[in-house]
Scaffold this active site. Structure first.
Site: not given
Length: 223
Positions: A130, A148
């Site tokens: 991420k 997310d």
């Protein structure tokens, strides 16, 4: 005889692109919520954003980036002082440890610069897919999808994925969306998640993509 699996996947790709096109019209200014002026700042801000709101991170980094302008600056400060500086972002001890380890690698292997390469980014201490995707996409324009909490939740609600595994969601979104949609898709889904598709109290009646959403409470029978 046509391949039913391919036909189904093509249909999903069309639906996914349609949803993103609508969101692009709805949120023409959608962008990353973290404040930064260079790749190094974005890297640090993204590490701090774990289990913390972007608003809080921006509040902390406003002073943090005045105090620490390079990886060397962060290496030269004591653990205790750095922990105090980032305390309000939560999990400050682990974050301070990750930041220092990451900065050490940047100084020793990359002459203090953040590498403009996803594979190199993801190898940095404290950096997962991420964080690497956020930096690659928003600092360097490298096609990447950052998953997310909002992207994960909406991907499942919209039927793009059926898993909580962010890596699998990332790969599925990359299958469904054209590469030039990858970076923006994270911002669009996150913005929609914050504004309309709010966890536990989604505003389906105000949702511009409701008719394309299998979880739409107005038609799915969900309350």
């Amino acid at each position: 005889m046509p391949d039913s699996t391919k036909m189904s996947n093509d249909k999903e790709k069309t639906r996914a692109k349609k949803i993103l096109d609508i969101l692009k019209e709805e949120y023409p200014d959608a962008k990353i919520a973290l404040n930064f002026s260079n790749p190094f700042q974005l890297l640090i801000a993204t590490i701090l954003s774990a289990q913390c709101t972007d608003q809080r991170v921006n509040f902390v980094t406003k002073d943090l980036f005045k105090k620490y302008k390079s990886p060397k600056d962060l290496l030269n400060v004591s653990d205790e002082e750095l922990e105090r500086d980032i305390y309000s972002t939560g999990f400050y001890k682990q974050k301070a440890k990750s930041i220092k380890a990451c900065c050490k690698e940047l100084v020793e292997k990359f002459d203090g610069k953040v590498p403009a390469d996803f594979d190199e980014l993801v190898k940095l201490p404290g950096v997962g897919r991420k964080t690497a995707s956020v930096v690659a996409g928003n600092a360097f324009g490298i096609p990447a999808i950052a998953v997310d909490t909002h992207v994960k939740r909406l991907s499942n609600l919209l039927g793009f994925a059926d898993t909580d595994n962010p890596d699998k969601i990332e790969m599925r979104l990359k299958e469904l969306l054209p590469k030039d949609y990858w970076i923006l898709s994270s911002h669009l889904l996150a913005t929609h998640g914050r504004n309309i598709c709010i966890a536990r109290r989604p505003k389906c009646e105000q949702c511009v993509i409701a008719k394309y959403c299998p979880s739409n409470k107005l038609t799915s029978g969900k309350k």
